[in-house]
Design a protein around this motif. Structure first.
Motif, PDB file in Angstrom:
ATOM      1  N   ASP A   1       2.256  -1.728  -4.280  1.00 40.44           N
ATOM      2  CA  ASP A   1       0.886  -2.218  -4.165  1.00 40.44           C
ATOM      3  C   ASP A   1       0.808  -3.514  -3.373  1.00 40.44           C
ATOM      4  OD1 ASP A   1      -0.936  -0.569  -6.292  1.00 40.44           O
ATOM      5  OD2 ASP A   1       1.167  -0.649  -6.825  1.00 40.44           O
ATOM      6  N   ALA A   2       1.925  -4.225  -3.317  1.00 41.24           N
ATOM      7  CA  ALA A   2       1.928  -5.477  -2.562  1.00 41.24           C
ATOM      8  C   ALA A   2       1.803  -5.215  -1.065  1.00 41.24           C
ATOM      9  CB  ALA A   2       3.209  -6.257  -2.856  1.00 41.24           C
ATOM     10  N   LEU A   3       1.953  -3.956  -0.644  1.00 44.62           N
ATOM     11  CA  LEU A   3       1.838  -3.646   0.787  1.00 44.62           C
ATOM     12  C   LEU A   3       0.447  -3.151   1.163  1.00 44.62           C
ATOM     13  CD1 LEU A   3       5.226  -1.765   1.275  1.00 44.62           C
ATOM     14  CD2 LEU A   3       4.740  -4.179   1.656  1.00 44.62           C
ATOM     15  N   HIS A   4      -0.316  -2.701   0.162  1.00 46.29           N
ATOM     16  CA  HIS A   4      -1.640  -2.161   0.465  1.00 46.29           C
ATOM     17  C   HIS A   4      -2.586  -3.273   0.877  1.00 46.29           C
ATOM     18  CE1 HIS A   4      -0.790   1.516  -2.297  1.00 46.29           C
ATOM     19  NE2 HIS A   4      -0.248   1.632  -1.112  1.00 46.29           N
ATOM     20  N   LYS A   5      -3.621  -2.906   1.641  1.00 45.18           N
ATOM     21  CA  LYS A   5      -4.539  -3.957   2.079  1.00 45.18           C
ATOM     22  C   LYS A   5      -5.355  -4.505   0.918  1.00 45.18           C
ATOM     23  CE  LYS A   5      -8.308  -0.914   3.512  1.00 45.18           C
ATOM     24  NZ  LYS A   5      -9.185  -0.503   4.596  1.00 45.18           N
TER      25      LYS A   5
ATOM     26  N   ASN B   1      -8.075   4.409   8.679  1.00 46.44           N
ATOM     27  CA  ASN B   1      -8.471   3.012   8.651  1.00 46.44           C
ATOM     28  C   ASN B   1      -7.623   2.178   7.698  1.00 46.44           C
ATOM     29  OD1 ASN B   1      -9.927   0.707   9.200  1.00 46.44           O
ATOM     30  ND2 ASN B   1     -11.407   1.113   7.562  1.00 46.44           N
ATOM     31  N   ARG B   2      -6.337   2.410   7.684  1.00 43.77           N
ATOM     32  CA  ARG B   2      -5.436   1.548   6.922  1.00 43.77           C
ATOM     33  C   ARG B   2      -4.035   1.653   7.487  1.00 43.77           C
ATOM     34  NH1 ARG B   2      -6.451   2.270   1.590  1.00 43.77           N
ATOM     35  NH2 ARG B   2      -4.373   1.678   0.917  1.00 43.77           N
ATOM     36  N   GLU B   3      -3.262   0.601   7.228  1.00 41.05           N
ATOM     37  CA  GLU B   3      -1.872   0.549   7.670  1.00 41.05           C
ATOM     38  C   GLU B   3      -1.046   1.473   6.779  1.00 41.05           C
ATOM     39  OE1 GLU B   3       0.528  -1.157  10.422  1.00 41.05           O
ATOM     40  OE2 GLU B   3      -1.278  -2.297   9.996  1.00 41.05           O
ATOM     41  N   PRO B   4      -0.291   2.428   7.351  1.00 39.66           N
ATOM     42  CA  PRO B   4       0.509   3.278   6.463  1.00 39.66           C
ATOM     43  C   PRO B   4       1.681   2.504   5.874  1.00 39.66           C
ATOM     44  CG  PRO B   4       1.013   3.757   8.749  1.00 39.66           C
ATOM     45  CD  PRO B   4      -0.118   2.774   8.766  1.00 39.66           C
ATOM     46  N   THR B   5       1.993   2.721   4.616  1.00 37.15           N
ATOM     47  CA  THR B   5       3.193   2.128   4.040  1.00 37.15           C
ATOM     48  C   THR B   5       4.323   3.128   4.216  1.00 37.15           C
ATOM     49  OG1 THR B   5       2.860   3.112   1.880  1.00 37.15           O
ATOM     50  CG2 THR B   5       1.827   0.975   2.264  1.00 37.15           C
TER      51      THR B   5
ATOM     52  N   TYR C   1       1.226  -6.569   5.994  1.00 37.78           N
ATOM     53  CA  TYR C   1       2.655  -6.726   5.701  1.00 37.78           C
ATOM     54  C   TYR C   1       3.498  -6.582   6.958  1.00 37.78           C
ATOM     55  CZ  TYR C   1       3.967  -1.763   5.953  1.00 37.78           C
ATOM     56  OH  TYR C   1       4.244  -0.503   6.386  1.00 37.78           O
ATOM     57  N   THR C   2       2.909  -5.916   7.957  1.00 41.01           N
ATOM     58  CA  THR C   2       3.651  -5.714   9.186  1.00 41.01           C
ATOM     59  C   THR C   2       3.820  -7.020   9.967  1.00 41.01           C
ATOM     60  OG1 THR C   2       1.507  -5.031  10.043  1.00 41.01           O
ATOM     61  CG2 THR C   2       3.055  -3.299   9.534  1.00 41.01           C
ATOM     62  N   ASP C   3       3.028  -8.056   9.599  1.00 35.81           N
ATOM     63  CA  ASP C   3       3.183  -9.351  10.268  1.00 35.81           C
ATOM     64  C   ASP C   3       3.961 -10.343   9.421  1.00 35.81           C
ATOM     65  OD1 ASP C   3       1.672  -8.349  12.274  1.00 35.81           O
ATOM     66  OD2 ASP C   3      -0.195  -9.371  11.716  1.00 35.81           O
TER      67      ASP C   3
ATOM     68  N   LYS D   1      -2.674   9.271  -3.133  1.00 41.26           N
ATOM     69  CA  LYS D   1      -3.707   9.625  -2.147  1.00 41.26           C
ATOM     70  C   LYS D   1      -3.210   9.339  -0.737  1.00 41.26           C
ATOM     71  CE  LYS D   1      -7.463  10.088  -5.065  1.00 41.26           C
ATOM     72  NZ  LYS D   1      -8.812  10.184  -5.430  1.00 41.26           N
ATOM     73  N   GLU D   2      -2.524   8.224  -0.593  1.00 43.12           N
ATOM     74  CA  GLU D   2      -2.013   7.861   0.721  1.00 43.12           C
ATOM     75  C   GLU D   2      -0.988   8.893   1.209  1.00 43.12           C
ATOM     76  OE1 GLU D   2       0.366   4.408   0.989  1.00 43.12           O
ATOM     77  OE2 GLU D   2      -0.154   4.054   3.081  1.00 43.12           O
TER      78      GLU D   2
END
Lengths: 300, 313, 402
Positions: free
Chosen positions: C258-262, C303-307, C383-385, C45-46
């Motif tokens: 999945d570890a990167l998704h919010k 409304n989410r950080e893209p991986t 994950y970006t931080d 979906k992403e």
């Protein structure tokens, strides 16, 4: 080594109690209606989602969310019974066993995909009841697991008492043993069907809602538990509540110990789900009545 | 009535024969897959509808045929033509064992047993990926060296027609009669001298053979196999096809397979809503129209026809 | 009642007949990826979102060759046979001029066969198996890294960080098996002790195995989980609950996207702290001038950080548009020639495709795909931080043990 095995056994015990919660409703339904509810996993899934959304969107406290979800699914079960299962007992269908299998199977396809459409595919997790972990010697167990196993015991005992000691329980047992005789004795078997299916569904919902924080929530989450529940009801003897509880514990232990004692260690986990299924096959072949089933039950 | 049936049959057959000339490649592919499902659905219909054995292992038996054939070709290099036949016999063999083991099991017990068998088989295929390719997929050599969809089309059409003729013969013969006798009342059939054991096992063997045949063709046509072809939703699809088509009618099962496969294709844009709809259709059909949706409609049409016929006379 | 049903069937048929719409003057780009189970639909979906964003932007800038572009996306469900059908549908029915996307290697493996047969350019966005480019098909390109390319760098980190005893739990899917093979071979040569177990994707309780690792002597110093979806999240949670990892003795690496998704934090909570994971994008390093604006737009829209899966999907669509522009047509061979000469400034560097035939997987592969090892240092951290550990030249610190 012994300490290790004890730890594994303890873990297996907890998993077994969780399994019992899942299988209890299926057993209750089978004992009264003589139907294997193939949509049981979906009721379990709905229970989990309802309680998740009630807590998340309406701010219900966890306990209230679980209770409300149980009540909602109880009525959903009642509606399913009236709409789709009633014909089995009014003589409107010819092959009752097969009709019941197919219609509950169809319901499971319907509900599962509806959930995927409505709730979306994302994995969710209900908030913990009690967060953190508790340690026993070198084993630490999450509090969620402890709470759920304790509640599983409560549900089991409550079910046993209601079935064994109360007036309603008497009615359920009477219908379970002989529909016609019960009807002659003044018990309305249709009412008992409703009650049993509703209560069975509610137990499924309780399982789903309680396990939400442990095994996560997603639209196909019911698929694995329902197969475990099949194993349990066959192993315990279809319709026997006592058998269901004991079989759950056996399965929990067998999976925990079996997957670490499996000869080829690298594949122990890969075959974990097959252990229970193998039980099912062997029991059906050698003793189809299971450990505690009284007789080979079949609809007339 | 008989003439009308014959007329419809001839019409359908000639339409099927001419189809490749009227369709683009993609739709031909859809129809080929529909034939594959039609073979699975009609053989399950024979097993469940006629012989009364509601097995959930049919998709797994197709997989037995598919994997046997694929692995044989890959490891021994024999021609897919022979390996598909061997695969079908392997499926029939497994069917024999299942039939034998399930002699005492009925209704939900049989359903649970066959689900367990299917799941175990799927788990083994997954876990032993070094041999089976597991979820990574097994690349299967094609049935024909030449890249021609029309060739595959006529092959599966031939297989389907031949299988349907055989199944129809079975249904209308004494064998079919015995199947139904076992279905209706095993004990009564036994007292009347019907060899229940023999016919129950035979039902499994025959239908498993056709499932294996379908699976073998599928493997060498799609050319990639994963254990997912055994998943429960696959079995659900086959069941939905048969129920919607009419559980006691081979022709209905074929029609059901066609309708669902084409509907699934037309309604693609609706994604998971399609399955919500099919699930609902399955449930409603079972509840309100146990002869399926096709047969009652067909009957209505022919009845009208008869009426007008009578009136004109 | 019966009338009702005939009506239903008729409706169904009628609905079907009205559906196919064929618009002229539009260049169609096909998209493939999993949108439903058993596929990893979260990632699919992403990717689809990112592709739509790319299409909007290309059209906003005037389209390609004076025509609008459109995306036709097919759900491949993580099933190879669906991938075959989806490719055929896109090319033969929708007349897509090129196809981009895919997440599952097993499905991509089926799709490249169709691309090669039907002669349509296919840019694989997020499937990593070596074999996809190792087949060296003319029409197949890849901007995702090859497993060997990416995981040999991760293995380098494991070696450099000084781990001695590594345990791996791998899902027996195309993805898991591929990654496990690369890591195992790389570590074996470095003399690191490895125990590797495989499991079904649907497994829910890892506790027995995790307990075994906790009690084994010597206790492993790295738990390497090669899982996706719910399995990965459950493993992280359970490893923490029984006190195996991440702890002073044992670190935990969760490889799956999945570890990167919010959603990772909603599910793992406390257990996610100190988890190691990998990513193909890290914001601390400025890649190109397009990176920041893309992320801003994506965040605003979805409304989410893209991986990096989203970035790859976005880039893949842009690459097709770019190739059509330079080729001046949608002729497949002209597009392939144009793609081979690509020098496109993407979100994570300048994309080009290698023409080397050795190592085999290098053909039509973007060799520059970045790979990073990061570690979460706080709960609810995007994950970006997270703390960047590897590659060495960018590293902000070393492994933190709780």
């Amino acid at each position: 080594m012994t300490e290790y095995l004890i730890l594994q056994a303890l873990n297996g015990l907890i998993i077994g109690l969780i399994y019992a919660l899942m299988a209890l409703g299926l057993t209750l339904i089978f004992s009264v209606l003589k139907i294997v509810n193939f949509a049981h996993g979906e009721l379990y899934m709905l229970g989990a989602y309802f309680s998740y959304y009630l807590a998340k969107m309406f701010g219900f406290p966890p306990v209230l969310a679980v209770l409300s979800s149980i009540i909602i699914v109880f009525f959903l079960g009642v509606v399913i019974e009236v709409l789709f299962l009633r014909p089995v007992y009014t003589g409107a269908v010819e092959r009752k066993d097969e009709y019941a299998i197919l219609i509950t199977f169809g319901l499971s396809i319907f509900l599962q995909n509806l959930a995927l459409f409505v709730f979306g595919p994302w994995t969710r997790r209900s908030p913990s009841f009690v967060s953190g972990t508790t340690s026993f010697c070198s084993l630490s167990i999450s509090n969620d697991r402890l709470v759920v196993s304790a509640l599983a015991i409560v549900f089991m005992v409550a079910t046993l008492i209601i079935i064994g000691r109360t007036f309603i329980g008497k009615g359920l047992r009477a219908v379970s043993q002989d529909r016609e005789a019960a009807a002659i004795a003044g018990i309305n078997p249709f009412k008992m069907n409703l009650l049993a299916f509703g209560a069975g569904s509610a137990l499924a919902a309780a399982g789903g809602a309680l396990i939400g924080p442990i095994f996560l929530i997603f639209p196909t989450m019911g698929a694995m538990p329902v197969i475990k529940s099949f194993v349990i009801i066959v192993l315990g003897g279809m319709g026997s509540i006592k058998g269901c509880i004991i079989a759950s514990l056996i399965l929990g232990e067998a999976e925990s110990l079996g997957s670490v004692l499996f000869p080829d260690l690298t594949r122990g986990l890969a075959y974990k789900n097959a252990i229970g299924l193998l039980f099912l096959v062997v029991v059906l072949l050698l003793k189809p009545t299971g450990l505690f089933g009284e007789k080979h039950v079949r609809m007339k | 009535m008989k003439n009308l049936n014959r007329l419809i049959l001839m019409g359908l057959l000639s339409a099927a024969a001419l189809l490749p000339f009227a369709m683009d490649g993609y739709w031909l592919h859809i129809i080929i897959i529909a034939y594959y499902y039609a073979l699975l659905a009609s053989s399950w219909c024979l097993l469940a509808g006629y012989a009364g054995q509601f097995s959930f292992a049919h998709a797994a038996l197709a997989a037995v045929g598919a994997y046997t054939s694929a692995l044989l070709v890959l490891n021994t290099g024999i021609s897919p033509v022979y390996s598909i036949i061997i695969g079908s016999f392997a499926a029939a063999g497994v069917g024999l064992v299942i039939g034998f083991l399930c002699l005492r099991l009925q209704g939900p017990y049989l359903a649970l047993f066959t689900i367990a068998y299917s799941e175990i088989f799927r788990i083994v295929l997954n876990a032993e990926y070094r041999y089976t390719g597991g979820n990574f997929g097994l690349n299967v050599p094609p049935l024909f060296a030449r890249e021609s969809r029309i060739l595959y089309y006529y092959t599966i059409l031939g297989i389907l027609i031949l299988s349907l003729v055989v199944m129809h013969k079975i249904v209308t013969s004494r064998l079919g009669l015995f199947f139904r006798a076992v279905r209706e009342d095993e004990d009564a059939a036994a007292t009347l001298g019907v060899n229940v054991v023999k016919y129950k096992i035979l039902a499994f063997v025959i239908t498993s053979f056709f499932a294996g045949l379908a699976g073998g063709f599928y493997a060498h046509y799609v050319r990639i196999l994963t254990p997912n072809i055994i998943q429960l939703p696959q079995m659900g699809l086959i069941i939905a096809m048969v129920v919607i088509g009419g559980i006691e009618s081979l022709a209905g099962a074929v029609a059901g397979a066609f309708i669902l496969q084409l509907a699934a294709e037309y309604l693609r844009d609706y994604e998971e809503l399609r399955w919500v709809f099919f699930g609902l259709l399955l449930v409603i059909t079972l509840r309100f129209s146990q002869n399926g949706l096709i047969y009652p409609i067909y009957k209505r049409l022919t009845k009208k026809n008869e009426k007008t016929h009578a009136e004109s006379e | 009642m019966k009338k009702c049903f005939s009506l239903l069937v008729c409706c169904l048929m009628a609905l079907g007949l009205t559906l196919p719409v064929n618009a002229k003057g539009i260049i169609k780009i096909g998209g493939v990826g999993p949108l439903s189970a058993p596929g990893s639909f979260e990632s699919g979906k992403e990717m689809k979102m990112a592709m739509e964003q790319a299409i909007d932007e290309i059209n906003g800038a005037g389209g390609v060759l004076g025509k609008k572009v459109a995306l036709v996306f097919e759900d491949t469900q993580g099933l190879p046979e669906k991938g075959t059908a989806a490719m055929e549908r896109l090319v033969e029915k929708h007349k897509a001029v090129a196809v981009v996307g895919e997440f599952h290697s097993s499905v991509a493996k089926a799709e490249i066969e169709v691309a090669n047969r039907l002669k349509v350019p296919l840019i694989i966005a997020e499937a990593w198996a070596d074999v996809i480019t190792a087949k060296q098909y003319k029409y197949v390109f890849r901007i995702a890294p090859a497993n060997s390319l990416f995981y040999s760098k991760i293995a380098d980190w494991i070696k450099a960080a000084g781990f001695k005893t590594v345990v791996m739990i791998t899902e027996n899917s195309d993805y898991g098996i591929g990654v496990e093979r690369v890591i195992r071979e790389q570590l074996k040569t470095a003399g690191i002790k490895i125990t590797s177990i495989t499991a079904e994707r649907t497994i829910q309780d890892f506790t027995p195995q995790l307990l075994r690792f906790k009690m084994s002597k010597p206790r492993p110093d790295l738990l390497f989980g090669i899982f996706t979806g719910a399995g990965e999240l459950l493993m992280v949670k359970q490893a923490h609950e029984i006190g195996l990892a991440p702890t002073k003795e044992t670190a935990m690496f969760a490889v799956g996207t999945d570890a990167l998704h919010k959603e990772f934090w909603e599910i793992t909570g406390q257990s996610g702290k100190y988890i190691l994971t990998k990513t193909g994008y890290y914001p601390g390093i400025k890649f190109t001038e397009k990176t920041e604006p893309f992320i801003k737009r994506f965040k605003k829209k979805f409304n989410r950080e893209p991986t990096f899966a989203a970035m790859e999907a976005y880039e893949a669509v842009c690459l097709v548009a770019d190739a059509i522009k330079r080729a001046g047509s949608t002729d497949p061979d002209a597009m392939v020639t144009a793609l081979e000469k690509t020098r496109f400034t993407g979100l994570r560097g300048v994309i080009r495709f290698s023409l080397d035939r050795e190592p085999k997987y290098m053909y039509h592969q973007w060799p520059g795909t970045p790979s990073f090892v990061i570690q979460y240092t706080q709960v609810d951290q995007p994950y970006t931080d997270a703390l960047l550990l590897w590659p060495k030249e960018y590293s902000h610190g070393s492994l933190i043990k709780p």
